[in-house]
Design a protein around this motif. Structure first.
Motif, PDB file in Angstrom:
ATOM      1  N   UNK A   1       0.826  -1.209   0.000  1.00 42.83           N
ATOM      2  CA  UNK A   1       0.000   0.000   0.000  1.00 42.83           C
ATOM      3  C   UNK A   1       0.858   1.255   0.000  1.00 42.83           C
ATOM      4  N   UNK A   2       1.939   1.248   0.781  1.00 39.89           N
ATOM      5  CA  UNK A   2       2.828   2.403   0.799  1.00 39.89           C
ATOM      6  C   UNK A   2       3.534   2.569  -0.554  1.00 39.89           C
ATOM      7  N   UNK A   3       3.884   1.460  -1.203  1.00 35.88           N
ATOM      8  CA  UNK A   3       4.478   1.539  -2.541  1.00 35.88           C
ATOM      9  C   UNK A   3       3.479   2.111  -3.533  1.00 35.88           C
ATOM     10  N   UNK A   4       2.217   1.720  -3.385  1.00 29.37           N
ATOM     11  CA  UNK A   4       1.146   2.250  -4.237  1.00 29.37           C
ATOM     12  C   UNK A   4       1.041   3.764  -4.056  1.00 29.37           C
ATOM     13  N   UNK A   5       1.039   4.208  -2.803  1.00 29.38           N
ATOM     14  CA  UNK A   5       0.997   5.642  -2.534  1.00 29.38           C
ATOM     15  C   UNK A   5       2.208   6.358  -3.129  1.00 29.38           C
ATOM     16  N   UNK A   6       3.393   5.780  -2.942  1.00 31.84           N
ATOM     17  CA  UNK A   6       4.615   6.412  -3.441  1.00 31.84           C
ATOM     18  C   UNK A   6       4.641   6.437  -4.968  1.00 31.84           C
ATOM     19  N   UNK A   7       4.183   5.353  -5.600  1.00 37.91           N
ATOM     20  CA  UNK A   7       4.199   5.298  -7.064  1.00 37.91           C
ATOM     21  C   UNK A   7       3.252   6.321  -7.674  1.00 37.91           C
ATOM     22  N   UNK A   8       2.159   6.615  -6.990  1.00 39.54           N
ATOM     23  CA  UNK A   8       1.224   7.614  -7.504  1.00 39.54           C
ATOM     24  C   UNK A   8       1.777   9.025  -7.401  1.00 39.54           C
ATOM     25  N   UNK A   9       2.795   9.201  -6.564  1.00 41.91           N
ATOM     26  CA  UNK A   9       3.433  10.510  -6.453  1.00 41.91           C
ATOM     27  C   UNK A   9       4.524  10.706  -7.505  1.00 41.91           C
ATOM     28  N   UNK A  10       4.730   9.708  -8.335  1.00 41.61           N
ATOM     29  CA  UNK A  10       5.724   9.796  -9.407  1.00 41.61           C
ATOM     30  C   UNK A  10       5.067   9.341 -10.700  1.00 41.61           C
ATOM     31  N   UNK A  11       4.166  10.174 -11.259  1.00 44.08           N
ATOM     32  CA  UNK A  11       3.322   9.721 -12.366  1.00 44.08           C
ATOM     33  C   UNK A  11       4.083   9.240 -13.590  1.00 44.08           C
TER      34      UNK A  11
END
Length: 357
Positions: free
Chosen positions: A152-162
């Motif tokens: 989930x944290x990776x998902x959040x982080x990946x969305x911050x790097x479109x």
């Protein structure tokens, strides 16, 4: 708005990094038998730190020098709890920022709230790990919970790097990657089951086990879920045949994961947007093979065992990153690439591979 996004992104990246560290340290706790270093929860014999519980720790250690309680194990367990509490506070801060600035941050608020719920459940399983005396089912679920929080944290982080979108032709591999990721999740659960039942050395030879391709095994006893540590459901000591079954299933499942996930990652490398995480999957699969074999041949050295757990976390990280990038709505037809020099920025405009402006 840009300043809010920047601060939120830094907080997410910091929390993501701490989550990965906590998973590695959790493996260290488990592999050093420190899970009951403080046999109550959330404190240590009712104290905030082992320093206040010195008399209790010394008494337990004198009564059982090779038991679960010692000064070192108490500190290892409590540091793990302190870091877990810090992680929870950081995720609360992420939720607060995501909801307060939800119009600026987009759809991150719901995902952040779900992450907070997951870490609360993870904390509950951490407590039950202690109160149920390292019951294998609870410890394995606690491990999977940690991987879920990392995902989930990776998902959040990946969305911050479109970044740029993937090629349209690459999207057909998304169902395959989902299936491979599910297999990886099962394999991580099996690995946790091996670790929590101390079955890593049940087979000391390779590729055979006890000199046989299919050794004598007790699958029912090995995979009985509701039982205490080191016991069968009947209360008898767990047998070597049961431990062999646990080890053998995990070992052979690894080949299936290696084949399927490795094949999908190799195909995804063709897309420039996915090349780095896909290559990461391939390298981590090789590293898992090496550390897994090293664990057997060198009789479970602590550092290698921790790295093996870290490799599993790395695979989760790379797979989730691939899934997030494959799920972007914008796609580019085959035969189109991005010119980073002519179109700087996170959302790059397409330029023909050949030809003039």
């Amino acid at each position: 708005m840009t300043d809010i996004r920047h601060r939120y992104r830094k907080l997410v990246y910091l929390t993501w990094f701490l989550t990965l560290d906590l998973i590695m340290f959790g493996a260290f706790v488990r592999l050093t038998d420190s899970g009951l270093g403080c046999p109550d929860w959330p404190g240590c014999y009712g104290k905030l730190t082992p320093l206040g519980a010195g008399a209790h720790i010394e008494q337990a250690y004198q009564a059982m020098p090779y038991g679960p309680v010692s000064w070192g194990k108490a500190w290892i367990e409590m540091i793990h709890r302190y870091v877990g509490a810090a992680l929870g506070m950081l995720i609360i801060a992420i939720v607060w920022m995501a909801w307060r600035h939800r119009h600026a941050l987009g759809h991150s608020a719901r995902l952040a709230l779900f992450t907070l719920l997951a870490v609360c459940v993870q904390g509950a399983f951490g407590a039950w790990t202690v109160t149920h005396k390292l019951m294998p089912l609870i410890v394995t679920t606690h491990l999977l919970g940690g991987m879920s929080v990392l995902a989930l944290m990776t998902w959040l982080a990946a969305r911050e790097n479109p970044g740029p979108p993937v090629l349209l032709s690459t999207r057909r591999w998304r169902p395959w990657l989902i299936g491979a990721f599910l297999l990886l999740t099962i394999q991580i659960g099996l690995g946790g089951w091996v670790s929590t039942n101390y079955a890593a050395l049940a087979c000391m030879d390779f590729p055979q086990c006890h000199g046989q391709w299919i050794p004598d095994m007790d699958l029912h006893g090995g995979f009985s879920l509701f039982r205490a540590l080191g016991e069968l459901p009947s209360g008898e000591m767990i047998s070597q045949a049961a431990l062999t079954a646990i080890h053998w299933v995990h070992r052979n499942m690894a080949f299936l994961v290696f084949l399927i996930l490795g094949s999908v990652a190799w195909k995804l490398r063709a897309d420039p947007v996915l090349r780095r995480p896909a290559t990461g999957v391939l390298l981590l699969l090789l590293a898992q093979l090496v550390t897994g074999l090293t664990t057997i041949f060198f009789q479970w050295p602590l550092l290698i065992a921790v790295l093996h757990n870290g490799g599993a976390a790395g695979l989760v990280l790379c797979c989730v990153t691939l899934l997030v990038r494959l799920s972007r709505k914008s796609t580019v037809p085959q035969g189109i690439q991005y010119d980073k020099h002519r179109h700087p920025g996170s959302r790059l405009a397409p330029a023909p591979i050949s030809g003039t402006d």
